[in-house]
Design a protein around this motif. Structure first.
Motif, PDB file in Angstrom:
ATOM      1  N   LEU A 123      -6.678   2.983  -7.586  1.00  0.00           N
ATOM      2  CA  LEU A 123      -5.898   1.813  -7.569  1.00  0.00           C
ATOM      3  C   LEU A 123      -5.337   1.575  -6.353  1.00  0.00           C
ATOM      4  O   LEU A 123      -5.343   0.374  -5.876  1.00  0.00           O
ATOM      5  N   ALA A 124      -4.997   2.403  -5.271  1.00  0.00           N
ATOM      6  CA  ALA A 124      -4.753   1.942  -4.035  1.00  0.00           C
ATOM      7  C   ALA A 124      -6.041   1.476  -3.084  1.00  0.00           C
ATOM      8  O   ALA A 124      -5.701   0.600  -2.357  1.00  0.00           O
ATOM      9  N   LEU A 125      -7.089   1.843  -3.487  1.00  0.00           N
ATOM     10  CA  LEU A 125      -8.446   1.332  -2.717  1.00  0.00           C
ATOM     11  C   LEU A 125      -8.500  -0.161  -3.239  1.00  0.00           C
ATOM     12  O   LEU A 125      -8.802  -1.064  -2.561  1.00  0.00           O
ATOM     13  N   LEU A 126      -8.488  -0.221  -4.637  1.00  0.00           N
ATOM     14  CA  LEU A 126      -8.585  -1.584  -5.170  1.00  0.00           C
ATOM     15  C   LEU A 126      -7.188  -2.731  -4.583  1.00  0.00           C
ATOM     16  O   LEU A 126      -7.892  -3.731  -4.455  1.00  0.00           O
ATOM     17  N   VAL A 127      -6.244  -2.168  -4.579  1.00  0.00           N
ATOM     18  CA  VAL A 127      -5.126  -2.973  -4.140  1.00  0.00           C
ATOM     19  C   VAL A 127      -5.653  -3.306  -2.501  1.00  0.00           C
ATOM     20  O   VAL A 127      -5.250  -4.337  -2.109  1.00  0.00           O
ATOM     21  N   THR A 128      -5.969  -2.267  -1.714  1.00  0.00           N
ATOM     22  CA  THR A 128      -6.377  -2.699  -0.408  1.00  0.00           C
ATOM     23  C   THR A 128      -7.366  -3.479  -0.117  1.00  0.00           C
ATOM     24  O   THR A 128      -7.353  -4.547   0.533  1.00  0.00           O
ATOM     25  N   ALA A 129      -8.505  -3.529  -1.280  1.00  0.00           N
ATOM     26  CA  ALA A 129      -9.606  -4.434  -1.017  1.00  0.00           C
ATOM     27  C   ALA A 129      -9.090  -5.960  -1.548  1.00  0.00           C
ATOM     28  O   ALA A 129      -9.352  -6.802  -0.841  1.00  0.00           O
ATOM     29  N   LEU A 147       0.773  -1.189   0.139  1.00  0.00           N
ATOM     30  CA  LEU A 147       0.195   0.115   0.064  1.00  0.00           C
ATOM     31  C   LEU A 147       0.891   1.343  -0.086  1.00  0.00           C
ATOM     32  O   LEU A 147       0.640   2.215  -0.603  1.00  0.00           O
ATOM     33  N   GLN A 148       2.027   1.273   0.848  1.00  0.00           N
ATOM     34  CA  GLN A 148       2.921   2.716   0.687  1.00  0.00           C
ATOM     35  C   GLN A 148       3.410   2.459  -0.671  1.00  0.00           C
ATOM     36  O   GLN A 148       3.599   3.768  -1.065  1.00  0.00           O
ATOM     37  N   VAL A 149       3.942   1.756  -1.332  1.00  0.00           N
ATOM     38  CA  VAL A 149       4.553   1.645  -2.480  1.00  0.00           C
ATOM     39  C   VAL A 149       3.543   2.032  -3.664  1.00  0.00           C
ATOM     40  O   VAL A 149       3.953   2.842  -4.292  1.00  0.00           O
ATOM     41  N   VAL A 150       2.401   1.445  -3.607  1.00  0.00           N
ATOM     42  CA  VAL A 150       1.417   1.766  -4.724  1.00  0.00           C
ATOM     43  C   VAL A 150       0.895   3.136  -4.594  1.00  0.00           C
ATOM     44  O   VAL A 150       0.656   3.776  -5.719  1.00  0.00           O
ATOM     45  N   ALA A 151       0.913   3.645  -3.396  1.00  0.00           N
ATOM     46  CA  ALA A 151       0.318   4.979  -3.183  1.00  0.00           C
ATOM     47  C   ALA A 151       1.649   6.305  -3.611  1.00  0.00           C
ATOM     48  O   ALA A 151       1.424   7.169  -3.859  1.00  0.00           O
ATOM     49  N   THR A 152       2.752   5.628  -3.450  1.00  0.00           N
ATOM     50  CA  THR A 152       3.936   6.600  -3.423  1.00  0.00           C
ATOM     51  C   THR A 152       4.733   6.382  -4.864  1.00  0.00           C
ATOM     52  O   THR A 152       5.525   7.353  -5.192  1.00  0.00           O
ATOM     53  N   ALA A 153       4.276   5.393  -5.742  1.00  0.00           N
ATOM     54  CA  ALA A 153       5.080   5.212  -6.995  1.00  0.00           C
ATOM     55  C   ALA A 153       4.710   6.215  -8.046  1.00  0.00           C
ATOM     56  O   ALA A 153       5.209   6.246  -9.050  1.00  0.00           O
TER      57      ALA A 153
END
Length: 224
Positions: A198-204, A155-161
């Motif tokens: 994308l971050a929300l989808l990855v979280t789910a 989650l850190q990486v997908v949001a910071t990428a």
């Protein structure tokens, strides 16, 4: 038309859904970069965290590592590595790997070190080597905790990428930096919304995988 309406119009424009600068291409780049970073970070962090957890050493080091990582300016790291390595994806990959490692190390250490002592002692009594005890007893028991560490890092990486686009023409962040440069605020907001989605989808997805794993392991452990 207000900014939100202009942003929705930008997202609905078919021209933004095709070609090398289209949303699907940028999305694939963003996901690919994220997965590459997590794979590299995992390959580095897992052995370190497992060894430290198995030997019960380095708790203070891990605390320092985790706290220190929170203070690191990721954009500053990207700029520093870009000046050293040049423009391209190498700089953001290194910076994001540095960001992801502490969560995985900490979770792996926590999971391994807190493995059931009776189970560990029973394995040693059966003649298991240190490696066998780690891989056959401690690691399986630690999997939920390790998975949580990977989820946090992901989650850190997908949001910071998005910062990768600062020095490389990749990912959803390109819309944000391009919009900022040209003052195209609908494009900037669209890039932000795509990244958040994308971050929300990855979280789910990560939460779903975690629930499935717990269900499968519980089912396997239930006597018939």
């Amino acid at each position: 038309m207000n900014l939100l309406g202009e942003t929705l119009a930008w997202l609905a424009d078919p021209a933004h859904w095709s070609g090398p600068d289209g949303i699907p291409t940028r999305l694939a780049q963003h996901v690919g970069l994220t997965l590459a970073v997590i794979a590299i970070a995992g390959a580095i962090a897992l052995p370190i965290g497992a060894w430290m957890g198995h030997t019960r050493r380095g708790e203070a080091t891990i605390a320092t590592l985790v706290n220190g990582s929170r203070a690191l300016p990721t954009l500053g790291l990207v700029t520093l590595f870009a000046l050293w390595l040049g423009i391209g994806v190498r700089a953001p990959i290194i910076a994001l790997v540095i960001l992801a490692i502490p969560s995985i190390v900490a979770a792996t250490y926590s999971g391994i070190s807190s493995a059931s002592r009776p189970a560990v002692e029973a394995a040693r009594a059966l003649g298991h080597t240190s490696w066998q005890t780690l891989t056959r007893v401690e690691a399986p028991l630690a999997m939920p905790t390790i998975g949580g560490g990977f989820q946090s890092a992901l989650l850190q990486v997908v949001a910071t990428a998005t910062i990768a686009a600062y020095v490389a023409d990749v990912g959803l962040g390109r819309y944000i930096f391009s919009g900022l440069k040209s003052r195209d605020y609908p494009e900037m907001l669209a890039g932000s919304l795509l990244t958040i989605s994308l971050a929300l989808l990855v979280t789910a997805a990560a939460a779903g995988i975690g629930r499935l794993y717990r269900h499968l392991t519980t089912t396997e452990g239930t006597p018939e």
